[in-house]
Design an enzyme around this catalytic site. Structure first.
Site, PDB file in Angstrom:
ATOM      1  N   CYS A   3       0.834  -1.209   0.000  1.00 39.63           N
ATOM      2  CA  CYS A   3       0.000   0.000   0.000  1.00 39.63           C
ATOM      3  C   CYS A   3       0.873   1.264   0.000  1.00 39.63           C
ATOM      4  O   CYS A   3       1.670   1.493   0.912  1.00 39.63           O
ATOM      5  CB  CYS A   3      -0.939   0.003   1.216  1.00 39.63           C
ATOM      6  SG  CYS A   3      -1.870   1.544   1.341  1.00 39.63           S
ATOM      7  N   ASP A  29      -1.096  15.872  -3.183  1.00 38.51           N
ATOM      8  CA  ASP A  29      -1.260  14.835  -4.198  1.00 38.51           C
ATOM      9  C   ASP A  29      -0.113  14.927  -5.201  1.00 38.51           C
ATOM     10  O   ASP A  29       0.296  16.017  -5.594  1.00 38.51           O
ATOM     11  CB  ASP A  29      -2.619  15.010  -4.902  1.00 38.51           C
ATOM     12  CG  ASP A  29      -3.030  13.787  -5.689  1.00 38.51           C
ATOM     13  OD1 ASP A  29      -4.021  13.139  -5.305  1.00 38.51           O
ATOM     14  OD2 ASP A  29      -2.360  13.460  -6.699  1.00 38.51           O
ATOM     15  N   HIS A  45      -4.327   1.594   8.253  1.00 39.27           N
ATOM     16  CA  HIS A  45      -4.840   1.173   6.945  1.00 39.27           C
ATOM     17  C   HIS A  45      -6.321   0.816   7.019  1.00 39.27           C
ATOM     18  O   HIS A  45      -6.715  -0.164   7.657  1.00 39.27           O
ATOM     19  CB  HIS A  45      -4.055  -0.020   6.388  1.00 39.27           C
ATOM     20  CG  HIS A  45      -4.513  -0.403   5.007  1.00 39.27           C
ATOM     21  ND1 HIS A  45      -3.960   0.132   3.868  1.00 39.27           N
ATOM     22  CD2 HIS A  45      -5.504  -1.221   4.587  1.00 39.27           C
ATOM     23  CE1 HIS A  45      -4.594  -0.347   2.810  1.00 39.27           C
ATOM     24  NE2 HIS A  45      -5.526  -1.179   3.219  1.00 39.27           N
ATOM     25  N   ASN A  82     -13.462   8.991  -3.137  1.00 41.67           N
ATOM     26  CA  ASN A  82     -13.906   7.945  -4.060  1.00 41.67           C
ATOM     27  C   ASN A  82     -13.887   6.620  -3.312  1.00 41.67           C
ATOM     28  O   ASN A  82     -12.852   6.238  -2.761  1.00 41.67           O
ATOM     29  CB  ASN A  82     -12.977   7.893  -5.272  1.00 41.67           C
ATOM     30  CG  ASN A  82     -12.957   9.214  -6.030  1.00 41.67           C
ATOM     31  OD1 ASN A  82     -13.987   9.840  -6.213  1.00 41.67           O
ATOM     32  ND2 ASN A  82     -11.781   9.638  -6.455  1.00 41.67           N
ATOM     33  N   GLY A  88     -14.022   5.378  -9.030  1.00 34.93           N
ATOM     34  CA  GLY A  88     -12.718   5.921  -9.409  1.00 34.93           C
ATOM     35  C   GLY A  88     -11.640   5.759  -8.352  1.00 34.93           C
ATOM     36  O   GLY A  88     -10.567   6.352  -8.472  1.00 34.93           O
ATOM     37  N   HIS A  93      -6.581   2.809   0.185  1.00 35.38           N
ATOM     38  CA  HIS A  93      -6.319   3.252   1.563  1.00 35.38           C
ATOM     39  C   HIS A  93      -7.134   4.537   1.668  1.00 35.38           C
ATOM     40  O   HIS A  93      -6.880   5.486   0.899  1.00 35.38           O
ATOM     41  CB  HIS A  93      -4.814   3.493   1.756  1.00 35.38           C
ATOM     42  CG  HIS A  93      -4.415   3.948   3.136  1.00 35.38           C
ATOM     43  ND1 HIS A  93      -3.379   3.365   3.853  1.00 35.38           N
ATOM     44  CD2 HIS A  93      -4.904   4.947   3.928  1.00 35.38           C
ATOM     45  CE1 HIS A  93      -3.250   3.986   5.023  1.00 35.38           C
ATOM     46  NE2 HIS A  93      -4.168   4.956   5.098  1.00 35.38           N
ATOM     47  N   HIS A  95      -8.908   7.885   1.730  1.00 31.41           N
ATOM     48  CA  HIS A  95      -8.361   9.238   1.619  1.00 31.41           C
ATOM     49  C   HIS A  95      -9.449  10.211   1.192  1.00 31.41           C
ATOM     50  O   HIS A  95     -10.383   9.854   0.486  1.00 31.41           O
ATOM     51  CB  HIS A  95      -7.184   9.284   0.641  1.00 31.41           C
ATOM     52  CG  HIS A  95      -7.483   8.736  -0.720  1.00 31.41           C
ATOM     53  ND1 HIS A  95      -7.513   7.389  -0.977  1.00 31.41           N
ATOM     54  CD2 HIS A  95      -7.780   9.346  -1.883  1.00 31.41           C
ATOM     55  CE1 HIS A  95      -7.813   7.186  -2.254  1.00 31.41           C
ATOM     56  NE2 HIS A  95      -7.994   8.360  -2.833  1.00 31.41           N
ATOM     57  N   HIS A  97      -9.818  13.787  -0.762  1.00 32.74           N
ATOM     58  CA  HIS A  97      -9.178  14.808  -1.591  1.00 32.74           C
ATOM     59  C   HIS A  97      -9.661  16.167  -1.086  1.00 32.74           C
ATOM     60  O   HIS A  97     -10.875  16.402  -0.976  1.00 32.74           O
ATOM     61  CB  HIS A  97      -9.604  14.675  -3.049  1.00 32.74           C
ATOM     62  CG  HIS A  97      -9.210  13.387  -3.704  1.00 32.74           C
ATOM     63  ND1 HIS A  97      -8.129  13.281  -4.549  1.00 32.74           N
ATOM     64  CD2 HIS A  97      -9.750  12.137  -3.649  1.00 32.74           C
ATOM     65  CE1 HIS A  97      -8.028  12.037  -4.989  1.00 32.74           C
ATOM     66  NE2 HIS A  97      -9.003  11.323  -4.463  1.00 32.74           N
TER      67      HIS A  97
HETATM   68  P1  5GP Z   1      -8.242   7.931  -5.917  1.00 26.65           P
HETATM   69  O1  5GP Z   1      -8.405   7.824  -7.398  1.00 26.65           O
HETATM   70  O2  5GP Z   1      -7.913   6.591  -5.292  1.00 26.65           O
HETATM   71  O3  5GP Z   1      -9.390   8.613  -5.243  1.00 26.65           O
HETATM   72  O4  5GP Z   1      -7.023   8.900  -5.683  1.00 26.65           O
HETATM   73  C1  5GP Z   1      -5.721   8.475  -5.498  1.00 26.65           C
HETATM   74  C2  5GP Z   1      -4.868   9.714  -5.524  1.00 26.65           C
HETATM   75  O5  5GP Z   1      -3.593   9.395  -4.982  1.00 26.65           O
HETATM   76  C3  5GP Z   1      -4.631  10.266  -6.933  1.00 26.65           C
HETATM   77  O6  5GP Z   1      -5.066  11.615  -6.973  1.00 26.65           O
HETATM   78  C4  5GP Z   1      -3.117  10.136  -7.107  1.00 26.65           C
HETATM   79  O7  5GP Z   1      -2.560  11.202  -7.845  1.00 26.65           O
HETATM   80  C5  5GP Z   1      -2.608  10.089  -5.682  1.00 26.65           C
HETATM   81  N1  5GP Z   1      -1.371   9.332  -5.511  1.00 26.65           N
HETATM   82  C6  5GP Z   1      -1.110   8.083  -5.989  1.00 26.65           C
HETATM   83  N2  5GP Z   1       0.119   7.684  -5.613  1.00 26.65           N
HETATM   84  C7  5GP Z   1       0.648   8.714  -4.881  1.00 26.65           C
HETATM   85  C8  5GP Z   1       1.898   8.886  -4.215  1.00 26.65           C
HETATM   86  O8  5GP Z   1       2.785   8.038  -4.212  1.00 26.65           O
HETATM   87  N3  5GP Z   1       2.080  10.056  -3.553  1.00 26.65           N
HETATM   88  C9  5GP Z   1       1.131  11.042  -3.522  1.00 26.65           C
HETATM   89  N4  5GP Z   1       1.428  12.156  -2.861  1.00 26.65           N
HETATM   90  N5  5GP Z   1      -0.058  10.898  -4.135  1.00 26.65           N
HETATM   91  C10 5GP Z   1      -0.307   9.745  -4.808  1.00 26.65           C
HETATM   92 ZN    ZN Z   2      -2.505   1.503   3.494  1.00 25.86          ZN
END
Ligand code: 5GP
Ligand code: ZN
Length: 109
Positions: A3, A29, A45, A82, A88, A93, A95, A97
């Protein structure tokens, strides 16, 4: 540890951290979709909001949002989460935005 966000929590991967306490962490991000695009995560997690989280963590997340926004010094922001592939979600894990820094239309759908 596969992860990516757990690896950030452990310090195994770098991140531009905005706010951190014992339960949550907020960092920029890697691929920002707005002038300000920060992710707030629980350090523990949790896959997404389909999973049960205890009251203490739920409160810590809301408090973390407020503290993060305070650090960013912004007056308006949107929170998006999401949950599930169909919505999406790419990183499994939990999160949130936090997006800000431009005029955000009334809805994002
Ligand atoms: P999701 O699509 O799961 O809602 O968003 C995942 C977000 O995590 C995306 O906006 C992506 O750019 C961000 N992300 C993915 N890997 C990393 C990383 O290694 N570091 C950071 N800071 N953001 C990440
Ligand atoms: Zn995790």
């Amino acid at each position: 540890m596969a992860c990516v966000f757990c690896r950030i929590v452990k310090g195994e991967l770098p991140a531009k951290v905005v706010y951190e306490d014992d339960k949550v962490m907020a960092f920029h991000d890697i691929n920002p979709q707005a002038p300000i695009h920060v992710l707030l995560i629980p350090k523990k997690h949790v896959e997404n909001l389909f999973e049960e989280i205890d009251q203490e963590l739920a409160y810590a997340l809301i408090r973390g949002l407020r503290e993060t926004v305070k650090k960013l010094g912004i007056e308006a922001y949107r929170v998006v989460s999401n949950n599930g592939k169909g919505a999406g979600q790419e990183v499994f894990h939990l999160h949130f935005h936090i997006v800000a820094g431009r005029r955000i239309p009334p809805t994002t759908v």
